[in-house]
Design a protein around this motif. Structure first.
Motif, PDB file in Angstrom:
ATOM      1  N   ALA A 224       0.823  -1.206   0.000  1.00 48.87           N
ATOM      2  CA  ALA A 224       0.000   0.000   0.000  1.00 48.87           C
ATOM      3  C   ALA A 224       0.857   1.255   0.000  1.00 48.87           C
ATOM      4  CB  ALA A 224      -0.930  -0.011   1.217  1.00 48.87           C
ATOM      5  N   LEU A 225       1.922   1.262   0.813  1.00 48.57           N
ATOM      6  CA  LEU A 225       2.796   2.434   0.868  1.00 48.57           C
ATOM      7  C   LEU A 225       3.550   2.615  -0.438  1.00 48.57           C
ATOM      8  CD1 LEU A 225       3.972   4.749   2.477  1.00 48.57           C
ATOM      9  CD2 LEU A 225       5.649   3.172   3.452  1.00 48.57           C
ATOM     10  N   ALA A 286      -5.898  -0.126  -1.979  1.00 48.99           N
ATOM     11  CA  ALA A 286      -4.817  -0.894  -2.605  1.00 48.99           C
ATOM     12  C   ALA A 286      -4.066  -1.703  -1.551  1.00 48.99           C
ATOM     13  CB  ALA A 286      -3.866   0.049  -3.338  1.00 48.99           C
ATOM     14  N   GLY A 287      -3.688  -2.889  -1.907  1.00 54.61           N
ATOM     15  CA  GLY A 287      -2.950  -3.759  -0.997  1.00 54.61           C
ATOM     16  C   GLY A 287      -2.391  -4.950  -1.724  1.00 54.61           C
ATOM     17  N   SER A 288      -2.028  -5.976  -0.963  1.00 51.45           N
ATOM     18  CA  SER A 288      -1.432  -7.153  -1.585  1.00 51.45           C
ATOM     19  C   SER A 288      -2.432  -7.912  -2.448  1.00 51.45           C
ATOM     20  CB  SER A 288      -0.882  -8.081  -0.496  1.00 51.45           C
ATOM     21  OG  SER A 288      -1.930  -8.495   0.373  1.00 51.45           O
ATOM     22  N   ARG A 289      -3.743  -7.753  -2.154  1.00 48.44           N
ATOM     23  CA  ARG A 289      -4.760  -8.477  -2.915  1.00 48.44           C
ATOM     24  C   ARG A 289      -5.651  -7.546  -3.738  1.00 48.44           C
ATOM     25  NH1 ARG A 289      -6.697 -12.636   1.909  1.00 48.44           N
ATOM     26  NH2 ARG A 289      -4.683 -13.698   2.154  1.00 48.44           N
ATOM     27  N   VAL A 290      -5.365  -6.276  -3.705  1.00 48.36           N
ATOM     28  CA  VAL A 290      -6.150  -5.302  -4.466  1.00 48.36           C
ATOM     29  C   VAL A 290      -5.181  -4.406  -5.244  1.00 48.36           C
ATOM     30  CG1 VAL A 290      -7.824  -3.408  -4.395  1.00 48.36           C
ATOM     31  CG2 VAL A 290      -7.998  -5.299  -2.749  1.00 48.36           C
ATOM     32  N   THR A 291      -5.354  -4.367  -6.557  1.00 49.48           N
ATOM     33  CA  THR A 291      -4.537  -3.517  -7.427  1.00 49.48           C
ATOM     34  C   THR A 291      -5.371  -2.328  -7.880  1.00 49.48           C
ATOM     35  OG1 THR A 291      -3.264  -5.417  -8.212  1.00 49.48           O
ATOM     36  CG2 THR A 291      -3.188  -3.398  -9.554  1.00 49.48           C
ATOM     37  N   PHE A 292      -4.837  -1.148  -7.686  1.00 50.51           N
ATOM     38  CA  PHE A 292      -5.560   0.090  -8.018  1.00 50.51           C
ATOM     39  C   PHE A 292      -4.861   0.787  -9.183  1.00 50.51           C
ATOM     40  CE2 PHE A 292      -6.327   4.724  -6.818  1.00 50.51           C
ATOM     41  CZ  PHE A 292      -7.488   4.792  -7.565  1.00 50.51           C
ATOM     42  N   SER A 293      -5.607   1.017 -10.265  1.00 54.19           N
ATOM     43  CA  SER A 293      -5.086   1.734 -11.434  1.00 54.19           C
ATOM     44  C   SER A 293      -5.882   3.023 -11.599  1.00 54.19           C
ATOM     45  CB  SER A 293      -5.211   0.875 -12.699  1.00 54.19           C
ATOM     46  OG  SER A 293      -4.499  -0.335 -12.553  1.00 54.19           O
ATOM     47  N   GLU A 326     -11.142 -18.245  -1.281  1.00 52.31           N
ATOM     48  CA  GLU A 326      -9.934 -17.996  -0.502  1.00 52.31           C
ATOM     49  C   GLU A 326      -8.911 -17.217  -1.336  1.00 52.31           C
ATOM     50  OE1 GLU A 326      -8.388 -21.600   0.990  1.00 52.31           O
ATOM     51  OE2 GLU A 326     -10.179 -22.131   2.160  1.00 52.31           O
ATOM     52  N   ASP A 327      -8.262 -16.268  -0.650  1.00 52.44           N
ATOM     53  CA  ASP A 327      -7.196 -15.460  -1.268  1.00 52.44           C
ATOM     54  C   ASP A 327      -7.617 -14.868  -2.611  1.00 52.44           C
ATOM     55  OD1 ASP A 327      -5.585 -16.067   0.885  1.00 52.44           O
ATOM     56  OD2 ASP A 327      -4.793 -17.869  -0.083  1.00 52.44           O
ATOM     57  N   PRO A 328      -8.753 -14.176  -2.660  1.00 55.58           N
ATOM     58  CA  PRO A 328      -9.144 -13.579  -3.950  1.00 55.58           C
ATOM     59  C   PRO A 328      -8.271 -12.364  -4.263  1.00 55.58           C
ATOM     60  CG  PRO A 328     -10.646 -12.847  -2.238  1.00 55.58           C
ATOM     61  CD  PRO A 328      -9.703 -13.835  -1.580  1.00 55.58           C
ATOM     62  N   HIS A 329      -8.163 -12.072  -5.522  1.00 57.10           N
ATOM     63  CA  HIS A 329      -7.453 -10.858  -5.942  1.00 57.10           C
ATOM     64  C   HIS A 329      -8.446  -9.973  -6.696  1.00 57.10           C
ATOM     65  CE1 HIS A 329      -3.597  -8.746  -6.601  1.00 57.10           C
ATOM     66  NE2 HIS A 329      -4.270  -8.177  -7.583  1.00 57.10           N
ATOM     67  N   ALA A 330      -8.383  -8.663  -6.413  1.00 59.13           N
ATOM     68  CA  ALA A 330      -9.314  -7.715  -7.036  1.00 59.13           C
ATOM     69  C   ALA A 330      -8.531  -6.602  -7.714  1.00 59.13           C
ATOM     70  CB  ALA A 330     -10.272  -7.143  -5.999  1.00 59.13           C
ATOM     71  N   TRP A 331      -9.141  -6.034  -8.721  1.00 57.99           N
ATOM     72  CA  TRP A 331      -8.536  -4.920  -9.465  1.00 57.99           C
ATOM     73  C   TRP A 331      -9.538  -3.766  -9.495  1.00 57.99           C
ATOM     74  CZ3 TRP A 331      -8.124  -9.991 -10.607  1.00 57.99           C
ATOM     75  CH2 TRP A 331      -6.828 -10.507 -10.786  1.00 57.99           C
TER      76      TRP A 331
END
Length: 415
Positions: A224-225, A286-293, A326-331
């Protein structure tokens, strides 16, 4: 120094030189005047006026509208007094007016101060006075007045272009300074905070147990940082030259792009409806499982609208965490189009079976109906789901900018 400052200095010198030229013509034609005393009185007034207002044309701040009107009035008065002082035959031959080319200084003052529209207006007044003085349109009069009009409009247009270029350059310098500062902060953070978080993540994973959970959290904070540093959600610093730009361009609206990006209030849902950068509200997701564009430029919406849209995105991410396995990833994809703002939330989960959303709403589970669709409906927007079993889910949230403005006005009226 402003790009137009040399023009003010040149205008100051022009007024002095043309005054000397007009005085020379008066002395040369003294014996030819029908009423030489009248010419001498006007030239004395013109000399005194030029001397007393010498510093008025030294800069845009000192050259006020009242002074410009008075300066033009002195010039027009001299033109209209010429038939009372000089003979009709000399005027018909094309003899210069009493102020002669000093009049052009008054017109140029309007052009430099207010651009080509001001210059065109002042030159039109001078042209009308010359036609009255001459008693009609003569070839030499039309030729001279055309030059005055074209020169004033041309210089006024050049001034407007120069001011726009100056604002663009100032904006580019501010962006460059902000970029350098962000890079410096990124280096410092990389050499300290990010390395410590990465070490905690590795050691926690090696130790296991509760330390592993602590390491996982440290890894999420590191991502995130790192995302925040790389995207650079830094508001442009407010500079002290805003007032100067407003004075330098009295006839035009301020450049919207040149305004500083407003910060988002702590509670956008209860704010006064001022503008807010939507990127700042979505970046914390945003984080390890969420990607922010996101776009490279601010995405400004009324703060209440931005808060509701961000809350709908949060509700969509909650659904991903609960229903995507389990462990989903989101964008998250943020798009700023001319007429609408679109936020797309996509995941790699198992997808939603056809008709499942309608069944959930019928069973009284209104998370989608209220938290997402309801919010977007109140904003005048739409929420669309695209899903297929085994291919994840995509939620597209769209808010028209026109509806956002209406929502802002409605909130202000309610208060």
């Amino acid at each position: 120094m402003s790009v137009e400052q040399p023009l003010w200095q040149a205008l100051t010198a022009y007024r002095v030189l043309t005054l000397l030229y007009a005085l020379g013509l008066c002395v040369y034609s003294f014996d030819d005047y029908d009423h030489p005393i009248g010419a001498v009185v006007y030239m004395a007034v013109l000399t005194l006026w030029t001397a007393l207002t010498f510093r008025m044309v030294a800069s845009a701040e000192r050259c006020t509208r009242r002074f410009l009107v008075g300066d033009l009035g002195i010039a027009v008065t001299g033109i209209l007094l010429t038939p009372l002082v000089d003979s009709h035959d000399r005027i018909a031959e094309g003899t210069p007016t009493l102020p002669s080319i000093w009049t052009m200084g008054a017109v140029l003052g309007f052009a430099i101060k207010g651009g080509w529209r001001w210059g065109a207006s002042a030159s039109t007044v001078v042209c009308a006075a010359n036609v009255i003085e001459r008693g009609g349109f003569a070839q030499d009069t039309v030729h001279m007045l055309s030059l005055v009009w074209v020169a004033s409009v041309g210089i006024g247009y050049v001034i407007e272009v120069a001011r726009a270029s100056e604002r663009t350059l100032a904006r580019a310098l501010r962006i460059e300074a902000a970029t350098r500062e962000r890079e410096r902060l990124a280096r410092d953070i990389h050499d300290s905070v990010l390395q410590v978080l990465a070490m905690v993540q590795r050691r926690g994973a090696a130790i296991g147990g509760e330390a592993a959970e602590l390491g996982r959290m440290a890894g999420e904070q590191e991502i995130a940082l790192r995302t925040l540093v790389s995207t650079g959600l830094v508001a442009r610093p407010r500079t002290g030259d805003d007032e100067t730009e407003a004075v330098a361009d009295p006839g035009g609206p301020p450049d919207a792009v040149d305004q500083p990006v407003p910060p988002c209030p702590p509670d956008p849902g209860r704010s006064d409806g001022g503008p807010c950068d939507l990127r700042a509200l979505l970046a914390p997701h945003a984080g390890s499982r969420v990607t922010f564009s996101e776009p490279g430029a601010p995405v400004l919406l009324p703060a209440g609208v931005a808060g509701e849209l961000a809350a709908a995105v949060g509700a969509a991410l909650d659904n991903v965490r609960v229903h995507a396995g389990e462990d989903p990833h989101a964008w998250i994809l943020l798009e700023d189009e001319p007429d609408v703002v679109t936020v797309t939330v996509r995941d790699d989960g198992p997808g939603i079976p056809e008709g499942r959303l309608a069944d959930a709403e019928a069973e009284g589970r209104l998370g989608v109906a209220l938290s997402i669709r309801g919010r977007l409906r109140d904003l005048g927007g739409t929420a669309e789901w695209i899903s297929a079993p085994g291919q994840g889910t995509e939620v597209e949230l769209t808010v028209p900018k026109a509806s956002a403005k209406k929502a802002k006005q409605k909130g202000e009226a309610a208060r």
